[in-house]
Design a protein around this motif. Structure first.
Motif, PDB file in Angstrom:
ATOM      1  N   MET A   1       0.831  -1.200   0.000  1.00 10.44           N
ATOM      2  CA  MET A   1       0.000   0.000   0.000  1.00 10.44           C
ATOM      3  C   MET A   1       0.867   1.252   0.000  1.00 10.44           C
ATOM      4  O   MET A   1       1.986   1.245   0.499  1.00 10.44           O
ATOM      5  CB  MET A   1      -0.894   0.014   1.245  1.00 10.44           C
ATOM      6  CG  MET A   1      -1.875  -1.145   1.299  1.00 10.44           C
ATOM      7  SD  MET A   1      -2.964  -1.197  -0.120  1.00 10.44           S
ATOM      8  CE  MET A   1      -3.899   0.284   0.166  1.00 10.44           C
ATOM      9  N   LEU A   2       0.345   2.295  -0.532  1.00 10.60           N
ATOM     10  CA  LEU A   2       1.078   3.561  -0.569  1.00 10.60           C
ATOM     11  C   LEU A   2       1.056   4.195   0.808  1.00 10.60           C
ATOM     12  O   LEU A   2       0.009   4.379   1.398  1.00 10.60           O
ATOM     13  CB  LEU A   2       0.414   4.499  -1.577  1.00 10.60           C
ATOM     14  CG  LEU A   2       1.057   5.851  -1.792  1.00 10.60           C
ATOM     15  CD1 LEU A   2       2.431   5.678  -2.427  1.00 10.60           C
ATOM     16  CD2 LEU A   2       0.170   6.708  -2.670  1.00 10.60           C
ATOM     17  N   ARG A 120      -5.558  13.203   1.480  1.00 17.19           N
ATOM     18  CA  ARG A 120      -6.902  12.720   1.855  1.00 17.19           C
ATOM     19  C   ARG A 120      -7.526  11.921   0.715  1.00 17.19           C
ATOM     20  O   ARG A 120      -8.154  10.874   0.949  1.00 17.19           O
ATOM     21  CB  ARG A 120      -7.787  13.918   2.222  1.00 17.19           C
ATOM     22  CG  ARG A 120      -9.192  13.557   2.690  1.00 17.19           C
ATOM     23  CD  ARG A 120      -9.745  14.627   3.617  1.00 17.19           C
ATOM     24  NE  ARG A 120      -9.601  15.974   3.081  1.00 17.19           N
ATOM     25  CZ  ARG A 120     -10.521  16.589   2.346  1.00 17.19           C
ATOM     26  NH1 ARG A 120     -11.649  15.964   2.049  1.00 17.19           N
ATOM     27  NH2 ARG A 120     -10.333  17.830   1.938  1.00 17.19           N
ATOM     28  N   ALA A 121      -7.353  12.400  -0.512  1.00 21.13           N
ATOM     29  CA  ALA A 121      -7.917  11.709  -1.673  1.00 21.13           C
ATOM     30  C   ALA A 121      -7.242  10.350  -1.894  1.00 21.13           C
ATOM     31  O   ALA A 121      -7.910   9.351  -2.183  1.00 21.13           O
ATOM     32  CB  ALA A 121      -7.773  12.582  -2.918  1.00 21.13           C
ATOM     33  N   VAL A 122      -5.915  10.303  -1.738  1.00 20.83           N
ATOM     34  CA  VAL A 122      -5.200   9.039  -1.926  1.00 20.83           C
ATOM     35  C   VAL A 122      -5.556   8.049  -0.815  1.00 20.83           C
ATOM     36  O   VAL A 122      -5.745   6.852  -1.073  1.00 20.83           O
ATOM     37  CB  VAL A 122      -3.675   9.284  -1.983  1.00 20.83           C
ATOM     38  CG1 VAL A 122      -2.909   7.955  -1.968  1.00 20.83           C
ATOM     39  CG2 VAL A 122      -3.311  10.076  -3.233  1.00 20.83           C
ATOM     40  N   THR A 123      -5.668   8.525   0.416  1.00 17.72           N
ATOM     41  CA  THR A 123      -6.063   7.657   1.529  1.00 17.72           C
ATOM     42  C   THR A 123      -7.458   7.083   1.283  1.00 17.72           C
ATOM     43  O   THR A 123      -7.721   5.895   1.531  1.00 17.72           O
ATOM     44  CB  THR A 123      -6.040   8.436   2.857  1.00 17.72           C
ATOM     45  OG1 THR A 123      -4.719   8.926   3.083  1.00 17.72           O
ATOM     46  CG2 THR A 123      -6.447   7.545   4.019  1.00 17.72           C
ATOM     47  N   LEU A 124      -8.344   7.926   0.784  1.00 16.02           N
ATOM     48  CA  LEU A 124      -9.699   7.484   0.453  1.00 16.02           C
ATOM     49  C   LEU A 124      -9.671   6.434  -0.650  1.00 16.02           C
ATOM     50  O   LEU A 124     -10.399   5.436  -0.599  1.00 16.02           O
ATOM     51  CB  LEU A 124     -10.536   8.692   0.028  1.00 16.02           C
ATOM     52  CG  LEU A 124     -12.033   8.491  -0.188  1.00 16.02           C
ATOM     53  CD1 LEU A 124     -12.690   7.911   1.070  1.00 16.02           C
ATOM     54  CD2 LEU A 124     -12.684   9.814  -0.561  1.00 16.02           C
ATOM     55  N   ALA A 129     -10.275   0.731  -2.234  1.00 15.15           N
ATOM     56  CA  ALA A 129      -9.690  -0.495  -2.788  1.00 15.15           C
ATOM     57  C   ALA A 129      -9.750  -1.633  -1.767  1.00 15.15           C
ATOM     58  O   ALA A 129     -10.076  -2.777  -2.109  1.00 15.15           O
ATOM     59  CB  ALA A 129      -8.245  -0.237  -3.211  1.00 15.15           C
ATOM     60  N   GLU A 130      -9.447  -1.317  -0.506  1.00 15.02           N
ATOM     61  CA  GLU A 130      -9.482  -2.332   0.547  1.00 15.02           C
ATOM     62  C   GLU A 130     -10.888  -2.895   0.732  1.00 15.02           C
ATOM     63  O   GLU A 130     -11.064  -4.079   1.024  1.00 15.02           O
ATOM     64  CB  GLU A 130      -8.984  -1.736   1.860  1.00 15.02           C
ATOM     65  CG  GLU A 130      -7.486  -1.480   1.886  1.00 15.02           C
ATOM     66  CD  GLU A 130      -7.046  -0.715   3.120  1.00 15.02           C
ATOM     67  OE1 GLU A 130      -7.929  -0.374   3.958  1.00 15.02           O
ATOM     68  OE2 GLU A 130      -5.844  -0.440   3.245  1.00 15.02           O
ATOM     69  N   GLU A 134     -15.884   0.815  -5.806  1.00 19.39           N
ATOM     70  CA  GLU A 134     -15.454   1.657  -6.920  1.00 19.39           C
ATOM     71  C   GLU A 134     -15.102   3.049  -6.402  1.00 19.39           C
ATOM     72  O   GLU A 134     -15.848   3.619  -5.592  1.00 19.39           O
ATOM     73  CB  GLU A 134     -16.573   1.765  -7.962  1.00 19.39           C
ATOM     74  CG  GLU A 134     -16.852   0.458  -8.701  1.00 19.39           C
ATOM     75  CD  GLU A 134     -15.678   0.009  -9.539  1.00 19.39           C
ATOM     76  OE1 GLU A 134     -14.932   0.876 -10.046  1.00 19.39           O
ATOM     77  OE2 GLU A 134     -15.490  -1.214  -9.679  1.00 19.39           O
ATOM     78  N   PRO A 135     -13.987   3.626  -6.866  1.00 17.71           N
ATOM     79  CA  PRO A 135     -13.562   4.945  -6.375  1.00 17.71           C
ATOM     80  C   PRO A 135     -14.615   6.031  -6.532  1.00 17.71           C
ATOM     81  O   PRO A 135     -14.762   6.894  -5.657  1.00 17.71           O
ATOM     82  CB  PRO A 135     -12.322   5.250  -7.224  1.00 17.71           C
ATOM     83  CG  PRO A 135     -11.791   3.918  -7.619  1.00 17.71           C
ATOM     84  CD  PRO A 135     -12.997   3.049  -7.793  1.00 17.71           C
TER      85      PRO A 135
END
Length: 203
Positions: A1-2, A120-124, A129-130, A134-135
């Motif tokens: 994970m990032l 915040r957007a990347v964490t979301l 994904a977890e 769908e994003p």
């Protein structure tokens, strides 16, 4: 994970960033079209996520002492129109190394300003994904994807249009890239990524 990154206490100054970029090497002539495309698309992701328009980009240029290279809206528009995927011929021009480096520094300056939102957007995105969702079901990501896709459709030539799924994936890839570019050494990451990806002809 990032993993979410934290800012260093003493980020490089604009002058040291410029000197650093000049040490990293320059693209060859074959690479330029793809680099112009990549820079414009990163700016597109940044503006559709954060709402940073031309005024914010020009303000960043002033803060970075880049007014001589990006003096006004027309100059900025011409630099972005150098992207060969763009509609219209009027503003298209050759992009030189200093102009490309200026856009790199502007992108990373603005990404740093909006690092909290980008993170915040990347964490979301990771959470979705977890949870195997769908994003676009998350409001922040859905609004960003829609804005990116709609703006891309408006600005790019018809024969350069790609499918909605491909555009959505491109938007999310660029979102993750923006998190890395928001770090203190983001300008190095972006410049090296431009050179590396352009040799592989990737967007």
């Amino acid at each position: 994970m990032l993993k979410v990154m934290h800012s260093a206490a003493h980020p490089p100054t604009p002058n040291s960033q410029w000197e650093d970029l000049n040490k990293l090497g320059t693209p060859n002539s074959v690479q330029w079209d793809n680099i112009k495309t990549q820079l414009d698309l990163v700016l597109l992701a940044l503006e559709t996520l954060t709402g940073s328009g031309s005024e914010a980009m020009l303000s960043a240029a002033t803060s970075l002492n880049l007014e001589s290279r990006v003096p006004d809206r027309v100059a900025l528009w011409r630099l972005r129109q150098s992207n060969p995927l763009r509609k219209g011929q009027g503003g298209r021009k050759k992009l030189d190394v200093e102009e490309a480096q200026s856009l790199v520094l502007i992108i990373c300056y603005l990404a740093k300003q909006h690092q909290e939102l980008i993170r915040r957007a990347v964490t979301l995105l990771e959470q979705m994904a977890e949870n195997q969702q769908e994003p676009h079901h998350a409001a922040l990501l859905g609004d960003y994807i829609d804005a990116f896709c709609n703006t891309y459709e408006e600005r790019m030539e018809e024969n350069n249009k790609i499918s909605t799924d491909e555009l959505s994936n491109l938007a999310l890839k660029l979102l993750i890239d923006l998190l890395f570019y928001s770090s203190p050494n983001g300008y190095r990451r972006l410049w090296l990524a431009l050179i590396d990806r352009s040799t592989k002809m990737e967007i």
